[in-house]
Design an enzyme around this catalytic site. Structure first.
Site, short mmCIF file in Angstrom:
data_model
loop_
_atom_site.label_atom_id
_atom_site.label_comp_id
_atom_site.label_asym_id
_atom_site.label_seq_id
_atom_site.Cartn_x
_atom_site.Cartn_y
_atom_site.Cartn_z
N GLU A 163 4.32 10.09 -1.23
CA GLU A 163 5.20 9.49 -0.23
C GLU A 163 6.53 9.00 -0.80
O GLU A 163 7.37 8.48 -0.07
CB GLU A 163 4.47 8.35 0.48
N GLU A 207 0.89 -1.17 0.00
CA GLU A 207 0.00 0.00 0.00
C GLU A 207 0.92 1.21 0.00
O GLU A 207 1.27 1.75 1.03
CB GLU A 207 -0.91 -0.03 1.24
#
Length: 306
Positions: free
Chosen positions: A205, A196
């Site tokens: 991210e 994920e």
């Protein structure tokens, strides 16, 4: 909390669509000269950027300083159970992964699985429950210790091995676990990678870099699968006048506060701080007017179809 990411007065609308399919090639650009120039410029001009001295993500060939900065800016929050709980409470995301893994036991049966960024380990646990013969749950932070506890509590420790470290640095216990690489001498022993890794605007991210390197090192090239393997980004220009006004008010408030601070410091403590005003103004302008913030927009804010 402040985040140093690019904010536009015209925001970008993103909708991510996950497609669970067989892996297609996702090559890193081949123009090495162009890449190197970009990395050098980043490393030189972005003193506080979340990059290593070579312009890479810090977990890949980063110095101790770069890794420490990366941990302080990003990884530290993922070592908190509160943060993990927030993510696990996202039922739309949880349901999608649960359906993809538990709904395909024929795909996972007797396979070697790697969960990258396992966190508290729920994807790794599902992979084991779906029939995987071996699961490697890789986690950079101390959340790895909690993941080990979860595996023990659920009777999965014999299948799931939690490995703490950056996926770029780890080595799998191939011989100890009796794994057969795709080719002699190869490190490609993994049948399925699950992760994920998506962030705001899909890539926020910077975890995709780690995922691709893990794929190229561990995943079987001919038969390997990635869950998810494809994403689609929908982009559209939007307009939000109220958001712009809020940013301007907050910026003006910060500068008014500075003016009062400088006057007080000089009159009460006898030190003139006005020489720092331009630098303070630059900081506030970058944060309030030029950096990003998360915002939930109305459909009427769209200026065009995605």
């Amino acid at each position: 909390m402040r985040f140093c990411h690019s904010r536009l007065l015209f925001h970008i609308l993103l909708i991510s669509e996950l497609l669970i399919k067989q892996i297609n090639s996702f090559p890193i650009p081949s123009d090495q000269t162009s890449q190197q120039n970009i990395k050098e410029n980043m490393a030189e001009s972005c003193q506080f950027a979340n990059v290593s001295e070579e312009g890479e993500i810090p977990s890949f060939k980063g110095s101790d300083k770069a890794k420490a900065t990366d941990f302080a800016n990003y990884f530290c929050s993922y070592a908190q159970l509160y943060h993990q709980k927030q993510m696990l409470a996202d039922h739309n995301r949880m349901a999608a992964y649960h359906a993809a893994i538990m709904g395909n036991p024929d795909v996972f049966k007797d396979k070697v699985v790697m969960d990258i960024g396992t966190g508290s380990g729920i994807l790794a646990a599902w992979a084991a429950q779906a029939g995987a013969r071996k699961v490697y749950a890789v986690e950079y932070t101390d959340m790895a210790k909690h993941a080990e506890s979860v595996m023990q509590a659920n009777g999965l420790s014999d299948i799931v091995t939690v490995i703490q470290g950056a996926v770029e640095d780890i080595e799998l216990p191939v011989e100890l676990d009796g794994l057969e690489p795709e080719e002699p001498g190869s490190t490609r022993v993994v049948d399925i990678i699950i992760s994920e890794w998506m962030g705001y605007f899909l890539l926020r991210e910077s975890m995709l870099d780690s995922l691709i390197r893990a794929r190229d090192k561990f995943l079987k090239q001919k038969t390997g699968l990635m869950f998810p393997s494809h994403t689609t980004m929908f982009v559209a220009p939007v307009y939000d006048e109220e958001e712009r006004k809020i940013s301007l008010r907050e910026y003006s408030g910060a500068m008014s506060d500075w003016s009062e601070f400088a006057d007080t410091t000089k009159s009460v403590y006898g030190v003139d701080m006005t020489v720092l005003e331009k630098d303070f103004e630059k900081e506030q302008k970058e944060y309030y007017l030029l950096s990003s913030r998360w915002s939930e927009l109305k459909e009427s804010s769209l200026l065009a179809e995605p």
